[in-house]
Design a protein around this motif. Structure first.
Motif, PDB file in Angstrom:
ATOM      1  N   LYS A 144     -13.040  -5.844  11.942  1.00  0.00           N
ATOM      2  CA  LYS A 144     -12.397  -6.427  13.124  1.00  0.00           C
ATOM      3  C   LYS A 144     -10.956  -5.937  13.230  1.00  0.00           C
ATOM      4  O   LYS A 144     -10.482  -5.577  14.306  1.00  0.00           O
ATOM      5  CB  LYS A 144     -12.451  -7.953  13.028  1.00  0.00           C
ATOM      6  CG  LYS A 144     -12.024  -8.682  14.265  1.00  0.00           C
ATOM      7  CD  LYS A 144     -12.232 -10.184  14.053  1.00  0.00           C
ATOM      8  CE  LYS A 144     -12.260 -10.905  15.370  1.00  0.00           C
ATOM      9  NZ  LYS A 144     -12.501 -12.340  15.205  1.00  0.00           N
ATOM     10  N   LEU A 145     -10.252  -5.926  12.099  1.00  0.00           N
ATOM     11  CA  LEU A 145      -8.873  -5.439  12.059  1.00  0.00           C
ATOM     12  C   LEU A 145      -8.806  -3.986  12.527  1.00  0.00           C
ATOM     13  O   LEU A 145      -7.970  -3.628  13.354  1.00  0.00           O
ATOM     14  CB  LEU A 145      -8.317  -5.571  10.639  1.00  0.00           C
ATOM     15  CG  LEU A 145      -6.870  -5.159  10.427  1.00  0.00           C
ATOM     16  CD1 LEU A 145      -5.938  -6.178  11.054  1.00  0.00           C
ATOM     17  CD2 LEU A 145      -6.580  -5.017   8.941  1.00  0.00           C
ATOM     18  N   ASN A 146      -9.705  -3.159  12.009  1.00  0.00           N
ATOM     19  CA  ASN A 146      -9.734  -1.744  12.388  1.00  0.00           C
ATOM     20  C   ASN A 146     -10.080  -1.548  13.859  1.00  0.00           C
ATOM     21  O   ASN A 146      -9.572  -0.639  14.508  1.00  0.00           O
ATOM     22  CB  ASN A 146     -10.729  -0.977  11.517  1.00  0.00           C
ATOM     23  CG  ASN A 146     -10.246  -0.815  10.095  1.00  0.00           C
ATOM     24  OD1 ASN A 146      -9.058  -0.756   9.841  1.00  0.00           O
ATOM     25  ND2 ASN A 146     -11.176  -0.770   9.155  1.00  0.00           N
ATOM     26  N   THR A 147     -10.921  -2.416  14.397  1.00  0.00           N
ATOM     27  CA  THR A 147     -11.334  -2.312  15.799  1.00  0.00           C
ATOM     28  C   THR A 147     -10.217  -2.737  16.755  1.00  0.00           C
ATOM     29  O   THR A 147      -9.915  -2.036  17.716  1.00  0.00           O
ATOM     30  CB  THR A 147     -12.588  -3.177  16.056  1.00  0.00           C
ATOM     31  OG1 THR A 147     -13.642  -2.698  15.216  1.00  0.00           O
ATOM     32  CG2 THR A 147     -13.016  -3.115  17.518  1.00  0.00           C
ATOM     33  N   TYR A 148      -9.597  -3.879  16.481  1.00  0.00           N
ATOM     34  CA  TYR A 148      -8.648  -4.455  17.434  1.00  0.00           C
ATOM     35  C   TYR A 148      -7.177  -4.161  17.145  1.00  0.00           C
ATOM     36  O   TYR A 148      -6.339  -4.333  18.032  1.00  0.00           O
ATOM     37  CB  TYR A 148      -8.850  -5.975  17.525  1.00  0.00           C
ATOM     38  CG  TYR A 148     -10.211  -6.328  18.052  1.00  0.00           C
ATOM     39  CD1 TYR A 148     -10.540  -6.099  19.382  1.00  0.00           C
ATOM     40  CD2 TYR A 148     -11.186  -6.855  17.218  1.00  0.00           C
ATOM     41  CE1 TYR A 148     -11.796  -6.400  19.874  1.00  0.00           C
ATOM     42  CE2 TYR A 148     -12.452  -7.167  17.705  1.00  0.00           C
ATOM     43  CZ  TYR A 148     -12.747  -6.932  19.031  1.00  0.00           C
ATOM     44  OH  TYR A 148     -13.989  -7.228  19.513  1.00  0.00           O
ATOM     45  N   PHE A 149      -6.881  -3.735  15.942  1.00  0.00           N
ATOM     46  CA  PHE A 149      -5.479  -3.524  15.574  1.00  0.00           C
ATOM     47  C   PHE A 149      -5.247  -2.155  14.938  1.00  0.00           C
ATOM     48  O   PHE A 149      -4.347  -2.002  14.124  1.00  0.00           O
ATOM     49  CB  PHE A 149      -5.005  -4.632  14.622  1.00  0.00           C
ATOM     50  CG  PHE A 149      -5.062  -5.998  15.231  1.00  0.00           C
ATOM     51  CD1 PHE A 149      -4.075  -6.436  16.102  1.00  0.00           C
ATOM     52  CD2 PHE A 149      -6.113  -6.861  14.941  1.00  0.00           C
ATOM     53  CE1 PHE A 149      -4.129  -7.687  16.678  1.00  0.00           C
ATOM     54  CE2 PHE A 149      -6.178  -8.126  15.507  1.00  0.00           C
ATOM     55  CZ  PHE A 149      -5.186  -8.547  16.382  1.00  0.00           C
ATOM     56  N   SER A 150      -6.034  -1.169  15.321  1.00  0.00           N
ATOM     57  CA  SER A 150      -5.916   0.160  14.702  1.00  0.00           C
ATOM     58  C   SER A 150      -4.514   0.744  14.871  1.00  0.00           C
ATOM     59  O   SER A 150      -4.040   1.467  13.998  1.00  0.00           O
ATOM     60  CB  SER A 150      -6.969   1.119  15.268  1.00  0.00           C
ATOM     61  OG  SER A 150      -6.786   1.268  16.661  1.00  0.00           O
ATOM     62  N   ASP A 151      -3.841   0.387  15.951  1.00  0.00           N
ATOM     63  CA  ASP A 151      -2.483   0.896  16.188  1.00  0.00           C
ATOM     64  C   ASP A 151      -1.443   0.258  15.260  1.00  0.00           C
ATOM     65  O   ASP A 151      -0.315   0.737  15.169  1.00  0.00           O
ATOM     66  CB  ASP A 151      -2.071   0.671  17.644  1.00  0.00           C
ATOM     67  CG  ASP A 151      -2.043  -0.798  18.028  1.00  0.00           C
ATOM     68  OD1 ASP A 151      -2.922  -1.573  17.563  1.00  0.00           O
ATOM     69  OD2 ASP A 151      -1.154  -1.196  18.783  1.00  0.00           O
ATOM     70  N   LYS A 152      -1.811  -0.805  14.559  1.00  0.00           N
ATOM     71  CA  LYS A 152      -0.882  -1.497  13.672  1.00  0.00           C
ATOM     72  C   LYS A 152      -1.146  -1.183  12.189  1.00  0.00           C
ATOM     73  O   LYS A 152      -0.464  -1.712  11.310  1.00  0.00           O
ATOM     74  CB  LYS A 152      -0.976  -3.001  13.887  1.00  0.00           C
ATOM     75  CG  LYS A 152      -0.468  -3.432  15.266  1.00  0.00           C
ATOM     76  CD  LYS A 152      -0.550  -4.931  15.414  1.00  0.00           C
ATOM     77  CE  LYS A 152      -0.132  -5.478  16.738  1.00  0.00           C
ATOM     78  NZ  LYS A 152       0.141  -4.613  17.827  1.00  0.00           N
ATOM     79  N   LEU A 153      -2.136  -0.348  11.909  1.00  0.00           N
ATOM     80  CA  LEU A 153      -2.518  -0.090  10.526  1.00  0.00           C
ATOM     81  C   LEU A 153      -1.692   1.009   9.891  1.00  0.00           C
ATOM     82  O   LEU A 153      -1.247   1.939  10.568  1.00  0.00           O
ATOM     83  CB  LEU A 153      -4.004   0.278  10.452  1.00  0.00           C
ATOM     84  CG  LEU A 153      -4.977  -0.790  10.936  1.00  0.00           C
ATOM     85  CD1 LEU A 153      -6.407  -0.271  10.841  1.00  0.00           C
ATOM     86  CD2 LEU A 153      -4.814  -2.063  10.144  1.00  0.00           C
ATOM     87  N   LYS A 154      -1.537   0.878   8.582  1.00  0.00           N
ATOM     88  CA  LYS A 154      -0.885   1.950   7.817  1.00  0.00           C
ATOM     89  C   LYS A 154      -1.754   3.190   7.938  1.00  0.00           C
ATOM     90  O   LYS A 154      -2.983   3.094   8.051  1.00  0.00           O
ATOM     91  CB  LYS A 154      -0.765   1.539   6.349  1.00  0.00           C
ATOM     92  CG  LYS A 154       0.195   0.382   6.134  1.00  0.00           C
ATOM     93  CD  LYS A 154       0.233  -0.058   4.688  1.00  0.00           C
ATOM     94  CE  LYS A 154       1.219  -1.227   4.566  1.00  0.00           C
ATOM     95  NZ  LYS A 154       1.183  -1.834   3.246  1.00  0.00           N
ATOM     96  N   SER A 155      -1.154   4.352   7.910  1.00  0.00           N
ATOM     97  CA  SER A 155      -1.915   5.584   8.091  1.00  0.00           C
ATOM     98  C   SER A 155      -2.884   5.819   6.936  1.00  0.00           C
ATOM     99  O   SER A 155      -3.967   6.349   7.128  1.00  0.00           O
ATOM    100  CB  SER A 155      -0.992   6.790   8.263  1.00  0.00           C
ATOM    101  OG  SER A 155      -0.116   6.882   7.174  1.00  0.00           O
ATOM    102  N   VAL A 156      -2.524   5.402   5.739  1.00  0.00           N
ATOM    103  CA  VAL A 156      -3.419   5.528   4.583  1.00  0.00           C
ATOM    104  C   VAL A 156      -3.497   4.167   3.921  1.00  0.00           C
ATOM    105  O   VAL A 156      -2.477   3.600   3.551  1.00  0.00           O
ATOM    106  CB  VAL A 156      -2.883   6.564   3.560  1.00  0.00           C
ATOM    107  CG1 VAL A 156      -3.766   6.632   2.354  1.00  0.00           C
ATOM    108  CG2 VAL A 156      -2.746   7.920   4.217  1.00  0.00           C
ATOM    109  N   THR A 157      -4.710   3.624   3.844  1.00  0.00           N
ATOM    110  CA  THR A 157      -4.887   2.331   3.196  1.00  0.00           C
ATOM    111  C   THR A 157      -5.667   2.507   1.905  1.00  0.00           C
ATOM    112  O   THR A 157      -6.391   3.479   1.730  1.00  0.00           O
ATOM    113  CB  THR A 157      -5.651   1.343   4.110  1.00  0.00           C
ATOM    114  OG1 THR A 157      -6.891   1.922   4.472  1.00  0.00           O
ATOM    115  CG2 THR A 157      -4.841   1.011   5.338  1.00  0.00           C
ATOM    116  N   LYS A 158      -5.504   1.563   1.038  1.00  0.00           N
ATOM    117  CA  LYS A 158      -6.188   1.612  -0.261  1.00  0.00           C
ATOM    118  C   LYS A 158      -7.625   1.235  -0.107  1.00  0.00           C
ATOM    119  O   LYS A 158      -8.015   0.512   0.732  1.00  0.00           O
ATOM    120  CB  LYS A 158      -5.501   0.668  -1.254  1.00  0.00           C
ATOM    121  CG  LYS A 158      -4.112   1.091  -1.574  1.00  0.00           C
ATOM    122  CD  LYS A 158      -3.494   0.133  -2.553  1.00  0.00           C
ATOM    123  CE  LYS A 158      -2.080   0.553  -2.875  1.00  0.00           C
ATOM    124  NZ  LYS A 158      -1.414  -0.322  -3.779  1.00  0.00           N
TER     125      LYS A 158
END
Length: 187
Positions: free
Chosen positions: A173-187
């Motif tokens: 859900k986070l990746n779908t709705y908030f992709s613009d707010k995510l760190k470029s590389v996540t663990k």
């Protein structure tokens, strides 16, 4: 280091169900420097996990977020908070039942209180949720860091069934709705 480029980091404290879930969500946001799982809002000092789980200490499982307000605002954190749990169920998130799983925002400044209350009013006015929002907005209480095996839980245990069944859908859900707010590389 150029002193003009230094930013005062801020903190936010949220309780919205199991801290393994909320930690995994907020760790992935650009501008979030650190997420610590712990306990807040209770009435005994240094509560251990086994006692918090009984609901008798009054603590909620929560997270302490350190963030850079130049990269992510408190309002954006509130957006993610409300989008990744059910703020309409009292003392419950899915199969997790008890006051330790309540939905509560612990503000660290009066400005955070105002923003949280205004955000809840907006969600209510726009009827974003079918049922009334029960999220409490309370003044910051002492935050106790949870035991080390609760820190960075999802990142170290992603193959566990709980992580796959409960946390993975939240991250999707986070990746779908908030992709613009995510760190470029996540663990």
């Amino acid at each position: 280091m150029n002193k003009n480029n230094t930013t005062a980091l801020e903190t936010a404290i949220f309780a919205n169900g199991c801290f393994w879930c909320t930690e995994a969500v907020f760790q992935r946001l650009n501008g979030v420097q650190e997420v610590i799982s712990g306990y807040t809002g209770g009435h005994i000092k240094n509560p251990p996990y086994r006692e918090v789980c009984t609901g008798r200490t009054g603590h909620a499982e929560g997270i302490l977020i350190t963030f850079d307000p130049n990269l992510i605002s408190y309002t954006e954190l509130l957006e993610v908070f409300f989008a990744t749990h059910d703020p309409t169920t009292l003392n419950r998130q899915g199969n997790d039942v008890g006051t330790q799983y309540r939905s509560e925002i612990f503000y660290t400044t009066d400005e955070q209180r105002k923003q949280a209350e205004a955000f809840i009013a907006l969600l209510t006015e726009q009827k974003v949720f079918q049922n009334p929002i029960v999220t409490a907005v309370s003044e910051e209480k002492t935050f106790y860091k949870a035991e080390e095996d609760h820190q960075n839980y999802y990142n170290e245990n992603a193959s566990q069934p709980y992580c796959q069944v409960i946390i993975n859908p939240k991250l999707k859900k986070l990746n779908t709705y908030f992709s613009d707010k995510l760190k470029s590389v996540t663990k």
